[in-house]
Design a protein around this motif. Sequence first.
Motif, PDB file in Angstrom:
ATOM      1  N   UNK A 140       0.811  -1.216   0.000  1.00 40.12           N
ATOM      2  CA  UNK A 140       0.000   0.000   0.000  1.00 40.12           C
ATOM      3  C   UNK A 140       0.845   1.267   0.000  1.00 40.12           C
ATOM      4  N   UNK A 141       2.111   1.153   0.398  1.00 42.45           N
ATOM      5  CA  UNK A 141       2.988   2.332   0.420  1.00 42.45           C
ATOM      6  C   UNK A 141       3.775   2.530  -0.862  1.00 42.45           C
ATOM      7  N   UNK A 142       3.372   1.873  -1.947  1.00 37.13           N
ATOM      8  CA  UNK A 142       4.164   1.880  -3.173  1.00 37.13           C
ATOM      9  C   UNK A 142       4.401   3.283  -3.722  1.00 37.13           C
ATOM     10  N   UNK A 143       3.456   4.198  -3.523  1.00 32.31           N
ATOM     11  CA  UNK A 143       3.627   5.551  -4.052  1.00 32.31           C
ATOM     12  C   UNK A 143       4.770   6.304  -3.376  1.00 32.31           C
ATOM     13  N   UNK A 144       5.202   5.833  -2.208  1.00 31.02           N
ATOM     14  CA  UNK A 144       6.340   6.473  -1.541  1.00 31.02           C
ATOM     15  C   UNK A 144       7.647   6.203  -2.284  1.00 31.02           C
ATOM     16  N   UNK A 152      11.105   2.819   3.348  1.00 28.05           N
ATOM     17  CA  UNK A 152      10.318   1.830   4.074  1.00 28.05           C
ATOM     18  C   UNK A 152       9.210   2.570   4.801  1.00 28.05           C
ATOM     19  N   UNK A 153       8.058   1.956   4.930  1.00 31.94           N
ATOM     20  CA  UNK A 153       6.978   2.631   5.633  1.00 31.94           C
ATOM     21  C   UNK A 153       5.673   1.887   5.532  1.00 31.94           C
ATOM     22  N   UNK A 154       4.647   2.477   6.131  1.00 29.37           N
ATOM     23  CA  UNK A 154       3.345   1.829   6.183  1.00 29.37           C
ATOM     24  C   UNK A 154       2.236   2.854   6.160  1.00 29.37           C
ATOM     25  N   UNK A 155       1.185   2.519   5.419  1.00 30.27           N
ATOM     26  CA  UNK A 155      -0.016   3.340   5.407  1.00 30.27           C
ATOM     27  C   UNK A 155      -0.941   2.902   6.537  1.00 30.27           C
ATOM     28  N   UNK A 156      -1.886   3.756   6.857  1.00 24.82           N
ATOM     29  CA  UNK A 156      -2.956   3.414   7.793  1.00 24.82           C
ATOM     30  C   UNK A 156      -4.192   4.190   7.382  1.00 24.82           C
ATOM     31  N   UNK A 157      -5.321   3.532   7.294  1.00 24.58           N
ATOM     32  CA  UNK A 157      -6.534   4.181   6.791  1.00 24.58           C
ATOM     33  C   UNK A 157      -7.715   3.863   7.682  1.00 24.58           C
ATOM     34  N   UNK A 158      -8.385   4.908   8.128  1.00 27.02           N
ATOM     35  CA  UNK A 158      -9.659   4.766   8.813  1.00 27.02           C
ATOM     36  C   UNK A 158     -10.592   5.832   8.270  1.00 27.02           C
ATOM     37  N   UNK A 159     -11.848   5.764   8.680  1.00 25.42           N
ATOM     38  CA  UNK A 159     -12.817   6.734   8.169  1.00 25.42           C
ATOM     39  C   UNK A 159     -12.456   8.161   8.554  1.00 25.42           C
ATOM     40  N   UNK A 160     -11.750   8.326   9.683  1.00 24.69           N
ATOM     41  CA  UNK A 160     -11.493   9.686  10.167  1.00 24.69           C
ATOM     42  C   UNK A 160     -10.026  10.090  10.095  1.00 24.69           C
ATOM     43  N   UNK A 161      -9.137   9.215   9.667  1.00 19.85           N
ATOM     44  CA  UNK A 161      -7.772   9.676   9.439  1.00 19.85           C
ATOM     45  C   UNK A 161      -7.009   8.710   8.540  1.00 19.85           C
ATOM     46  N   UNK A 162      -6.003   9.247   7.882  1.00 26.00           N
ATOM     47  CA  UNK A 162      -5.126   8.439   7.030  1.00 26.00           C
ATOM     48  C   UNK A 162      -3.678   8.820   7.336  1.00 26.00           C
ATOM     49  N   UNK A 163      -2.791   7.818   7.226  1.00 27.71           N
ATOM     50  CA  UNK A 163      -1.411   7.980   7.646  1.00 27.71           C
ATOM     51  C   UNK A 163      -0.438   7.456   6.595  1.00 27.71           C
ATOM     52  N   UNK A 164       0.773   7.983   6.624  1.00 24.28           N
ATOM     53  CA  UNK A 164       1.926   7.256   6.121  1.00 24.28           C
ATOM     54  C   UNK A 164       3.107   7.630   6.993  1.00 24.28           C
ATOM     55  N   UNK A 165       3.721   6.622   7.579  1.00 21.15           N
ATOM     56  CA  UNK A 165       4.951   6.802   8.351  1.00 21.15           C
ATOM     57  C   UNK A 165       6.039   6.020   7.649  1.00 21.15           C
ATOM     58  N   UNK A 195     -10.268   7.934  -0.776  1.00 25.78           N
ATOM     59  CA  UNK A 195      -9.199   8.644  -0.081  1.00 25.78           C
ATOM     60  C   UNK A 195      -8.522   7.629   0.800  1.00 25.78           C
ATOM     61  N   UNK A 196      -7.283   7.325   0.486  1.00 25.38           N
ATOM     62  CA  UNK A 196      -6.675   6.144   1.076  1.00 25.38           C
ATOM     63  C   UNK A 196      -5.250   6.452   1.517  1.00 25.38           C
ATOM     64  N   UNK A 197      -4.696   5.580   2.353  1.00 25.22           N
ATOM     65  CA  UNK A 197      -3.346   5.790   2.824  1.00 25.22           C
ATOM     66  C   UNK A 197      -2.317   5.878   1.716  1.00 25.22           C
ATOM     67  N   UNK A 198      -2.599   5.224   0.577  1.00 26.22           N
ATOM     68  CA  UNK A 198      -1.650   5.299  -0.536  1.00 26.22           C
ATOM     69  C   UNK A 198      -1.522   6.720  -1.066  1.00 26.22           C
ATOM     70  N   UNK A 199      -2.605   7.499  -0.987  1.00 27.30           N
ATOM     71  CA  UNK A 199      -2.528   8.903  -1.407  1.00 27.30           C
ATOM     72  C   UNK A 199      -1.639   9.703  -0.460  1.00 27.30           C
ATOM     73  N   UNK A 200      -1.691   9.374   0.816  1.00 24.75           N
ATOM     74  CA  UNK A 200      -0.829  10.040   1.786  1.00 24.75           C
ATOM     75  C   UNK A 200       0.636   9.645   1.553  1.00 24.75           C
ATOM     76  N   UNK A 201       0.870   8.407   1.119  1.00 26.52           N
ATOM     77  CA  UNK A 201       2.227   7.993   0.785  1.00 26.52           C
ATOM     78  C   UNK A 201       2.791   8.834  -0.347  1.00 26.52           C
ATOM     79  N   UNK A 202       1.945   9.173  -1.316  1.00 30.75           N
ATOM     80  CA  UNK A 202       2.392  10.030  -2.419  1.00 30.75           C
ATOM     81  C   UNK A 202       2.736  11.421  -1.904  1.00 30.75           C
TER      82      UNK A 202
END
Length: 206
Positions: A140-144, A152-165, A195-202
């Motif tokens: 899911x972090x491929x856009x990074x 290296x990293x990880x996405x996280x997606x919920x209805x109220x927040x999205x992450x990439x660390x 709207x997904x964690x992969x977008x945050x990775x980008x």
Amino acid sequence: VAAGDWQRWGESLGLMPCVDNPNKAGEPPVCPLKAFADGDTVNYVAEVKGASQRPRGMLSAFATFAREGRRPRLDLVRKVVDRDGRVLERNYAPVDPWADVEDAFIALYDRAAAPERPVISPTTAYLIARNLAEAVKKGTGEKASAIGREAAGKTGTQDYDVWFSGFTADRAATLWIGPDDNERTIGPSTSSNLFYGSDVAAAWAD
């Protein structure tokens, strides 16, 4: 692994500790990393998605994986000097580009006098880091990977927040989007992948 052990392990990385329940005096504290039973299974939602965490804590945890288990100091102030030139506080890293010669030497001395100790096993940190690199290569972090070097990293997606660390060989960063009260959604995310964690990775890569 016992639920309390997960909490202690997470706190060693810099994640949020247990806090008193703000709504119910006398109730047990709220532990963000505590597992909870769901029928015959045990859920660990906080670890998987970043629930109940803050960007600073997530940055600390991911940087610890990148640094072979050594937790970073995330000082917000490099140096405090009074009007007479006396240094009241100094928080430089040995290779800080903003450090002058004196500050750099003092930082080197401090590091030599009190070397950093791993808070988790270096082997564990390495294995986690390699798995996080795979999440960027083909997960899911491929856009990074748009930064053009290994990350290296990880996405996280919920209805109220999205992450990439994530992290590279010399930088770590966490990017989070969402309302800070978790009381309203940011729009379609997990339900329709609009709207997904992969977008945050980008955005992280930018």
